[in-house]
Design a protein around this motif. Sequence first.
Motif, short mmCIF file in Angstrom:
data_model
loop_
_atom_site.label_atom_id
_atom_site.label_comp_id
_atom_site.label_asym_id
_atom_site.label_seq_id
_atom_site.Cartn_x
_atom_site.Cartn_y
_atom_site.Cartn_z
N UNK B 288 0.83 -1.21 0.00
CA UNK B 288 0.00 0.00 0.00
C UNK B 288 0.86 1.26 0.00
N UNK B 289 1.90 1.28 0.84
CA UNK B 289 2.68 2.52 0.96
C UNK B 289 3.61 2.72 -0.24
N UNK B 290 3.66 1.75 -1.17
CA UNK B 290 4.51 1.95 -2.35
C UNK B 290 3.79 2.74 -3.43
N UNK B 291 2.47 2.90 -3.29
CA UNK B 291 1.70 3.53 -4.37
C UNK B 291 1.31 4.96 -4.03
N UNK B 292 1.31 5.79 -5.04
CA UNK B 292 0.81 7.15 -4.86
C UNK B 292 -0.58 7.30 -5.45
N UNK B 293 -1.03 6.31 -6.21
CA UNK B 293 -2.40 6.32 -6.71
C UNK B 293 -3.32 5.96 -5.55
N UNK B 294 -4.25 6.86 -5.25
CA UNK B 294 -5.01 6.71 -4.00
C UNK B 294 -5.86 5.45 -4.01
N UNK B 295 -6.41 5.07 -5.18
CA UNK B 295 -7.24 3.88 -5.21
C UNK B 295 -6.42 2.61 -5.07
N UNK B 296 -5.22 2.59 -5.69
CA UNK B 296 -4.35 1.41 -5.54
C UNK B 296 -3.94 1.26 -4.08
N UNK B 297 -3.60 2.39 -3.47
CA UNK B 297 -3.19 2.35 -2.07
C UNK B 297 -4.31 1.76 -1.21
N UNK B 298 -5.53 2.24 -1.45
CA UNK B 298 -6.65 1.72 -0.67
C UNK B 298 -6.91 0.25 -0.98
N UNK B 514 6.14 10.87 7.55
CA UNK B 514 6.93 12.08 7.35
C UNK B 514 8.02 11.89 6.30
N UNK B 515 8.61 10.70 6.25
CA UNK B 515 9.67 10.52 5.24
C UNK B 515 9.21 9.57 4.12
N UNK B 516 7.90 9.62 3.82
CA UNK B 516 7.28 8.71 2.84
C UNK B 516 7.95 8.82 1.47
N UNK B 517 8.19 10.07 1.00
CA UNK B 517 8.74 10.22 -0.34
C UNK B 517 10.10 9.55 -0.47
N UNK B 518 10.93 9.73 0.57
CA UNK B 518 12.26 9.11 0.52
C UNK B 518 12.17 7.60 0.55
N UNK B 519 11.32 7.09 1.43
CA UNK B 519 11.18 5.63 1.56
C UNK B 519 10.69 5.02 0.25
N UNK B 520 9.73 5.73 -0.40
CA UNK B 520 9.18 5.18 -1.64
C UNK B 520 10.26 5.06 -2.71
#
Lengths: 115, 769
Positions: B288-298, B514-520
């Motif tokens: 889930x946390x790998x996606x930025x598409x909101x529906x894929x994440x959900x 908080x560090x989501x962008x870096x982790x992704x």
Amino acid sequence: MEPLMAVGIGILYAVAIFLILRRSIVKLVIGFVLLANAANLLIFTTAGMTRDAPPLIADDRLLPAGNVADPLPQAVVLTAIVIAFGVLAFAVVLIRRAYEIVQADDMDQMKDTDT
Amino acid sequence: MVQLYIGLGFLLAAVAPLLHRWMGDRTNLLLVVYPALAALWLISQAPGVIAGNNLVFTADWVPSLGLSLTLMLDGLALMFALLISIVGAFVLLYAGGYLKGNPDMARFHAAFMAFMAAMFGLVLADGLVTLFVFWELTSITSYLLIGFNHQDEKSREAARQSLFVTVGGGLALMAGLVLLGIASGSWSLTDIRSLETDLREHALYTPMLLCLVVGAFTKSAQFPFHFWLPNAMAAPSPVSAYLHSATMVKAGIYLLARLQPDLGDTALWTALLSLGGGVTMLLGAFMAVRYTNIKKLLAYSTIMALGTLTMLLGIGSDEALIAFAVFLVAHSLYKGSLFMVAGILDHETGTQDIQAMGGLRAAMPVTAAAAMLAALSFAGLPPLLGFVGKEAMLKAVLKADAFPLLLAVLAFSAAFLTIAAAAIVALRPFLGTLKATPRTPHEAPLSMLLGPSVLALLSLLLGLFVPLTGPAFSAVVTAVAGAPVEVPLSLWHGVNLPLVLTMSSLLLGIGLYLCWDGVRARLATLTPVTHRGPQAWYYAILRAFVSLAEWQTRVLQNGYMRHYILVMLVTLAALLVNSILIRHAPGLSLAFDVRFHEVMVAATMMLGALAAPMLRSSLGAVVSVGVTGFSIALIFLLFSAPDLAITQLLVETLTVILLVLVLFRLPRFSHLSTRFERIRDGVVAAVVGGLLSLLVLIAWDVKQFTPISQYMIENSVSLAHGRNIVNVILVDYRALDTLGEMFVLSLAAIGVIAMLKLRVPPVRRSTGE
């Protein structure tokens, strides 16, 4: 007599199948005639063969005298003979027309729908 | 009555297009009455069910096969039916706004109502066959709804994929249900429940459980069948909110819960479900946390929730089942709400990418509030229902009998990833500075706000007043456990290990947010691994199927008719060998009773036949066929069949004449086939002929029944007034056959005349050789 007829039926079937597997359409039709005959004989033979006792009833009686041959397979085969002839007549005319158009007796040349 | 109400749902689906013609975009206001009435009725029945009186509505379907349309309403069915009706009503309202002006609205409503009715049938069904039928109906309607935007190729592919996976699983389910029916000797869930014998000790238990679990895992998107669910997000958001979070994907979970009292609590059950569920849970949360598409994440977080539910069923203790019931309700409420929020964001901003959104709280305050409230439940924070569910889940996992440590690690990791995912969904689009989006954002219409807000508020209210819900949940848990269970629920349990775990996962989750962008960016290095996942296996299997189909078409259906005949003959020979030589080894009695003239006639017949393929000229072949035919006429005459003999003579004469007339212009035979082909065909023909000879010998020897013709012989004169029995049979006993024969002959005659008279002018070939 039945074992002999069984051999005969086997031969008829074998020849019919061999002819149906040929590329020539005429052979196919001849095979078809033999196949119909083989099937009729098969029905006739498996019901049992009886000598000199046709399923007829004399004028002054209600029942046939003694055992008679089973009439049911005879009736079935009679229908089959006539139907086979109807189909054969149709097939033969079809071949004639096909030959007129394709000018060949070879099934492999009848694969096109464009002729 | 309830059966009729489910039928009414399908009827509404059928007439939805008509309703649209009259009511246009307001059709959904009429259709929403259907789930609303259902919800009211279910609530009115709830006190009785909570008091322990299960309602049974008996109706016969095929009594002779023991099939019934009986429905049963117990705690578990009540919970599912309430979710289906309440979420369904709000999603219908929401869809009216979301798809406003869509020309295919009628099609959407038709599939949607059919799905809803099928889902009611599925959770209420008492018969195994009824359950399976409704199960497949949900798969098919889901296919139609995922492929709603059928102009889009990705939509079509996703719809096909979900259909293949869920219907493939449906096949396994069918096998499992049949095994269950055989093992228990009953096709009714109620009867199976009250069975004396223990199904767990039945010899068929392992195959039955494996089949059922495959069916449930495909439907409920468990690893390794989970991949279809994120792709199904190609569906419109109302569909995702309803089918792919709140209802359909829980059908597999429902099935497992339904079977828990009969099949649960074995080593195999615990291992399959708790490990399968645990792995699915962590995988879903991680993906889930790998996606930025909101529906894929959900979608991936839904997989996480489904995995959690499966795991809890696998653990199977009373605590686990309590957690199961609470978690399921909580998830349906918050996830339905969040999917509708995602739909609003998509609808109003024109993008599904979370990174492209920001600062929307001013433009859409109600949406933001609903999203944050639902996300609090999603993250499992007090005082919402999600918190109660997650606390109960952690408690059950810590006390699990099998693999407690492993499951605890999985659950803790999933928990903090989920908190991060919840924060991403609820905070990123709404906080920060306003970003430019494809459409200028503004608040959604009331119809679209109602659903997410009410469901989010329900999460809050049920959380605040959770002690009051105890009796209702205890009815659910009682149904799943198979024995009465008291459910003590409260928001505050004091400081204990689950609370500590929740707090520490909250810290980790906020850190990850908080560090989501870096982790992704780091996680992107894993892409080659995830690309080789189950989805790649799915495509490999599909490709293999296509190659297999191509291969067998090439081999078996190559367009040559004689090749088809050859295949059939070889099959026939194999079947004959199997049945007359292997299974019924024949005992032949070769009674030779022949006369000389009979042998001569038979020999003539055989020689005539054998000559046919040897002759080079077609006329010669015709003559040899004639010889055979006339010999057969003689045989008929010798063996008491004068009518046959006459007919055969006539027909054979006509045949020969016809063949000669038509064929004498054709060329001599030429050898068209190779030597190899002739030998091959000869061998096949000889084998089949020989086998048929054997068959005749055996058939003649076997006399199992007295011939029915005795009746015809006895009554020929008295009833039919005919003395030639064969003729009587033809024109009297079997007159309809003869009528049919005349019809065939007339048709053949018409065909012959048509072909002789028809003259088509020669067509010039467009492509010359």
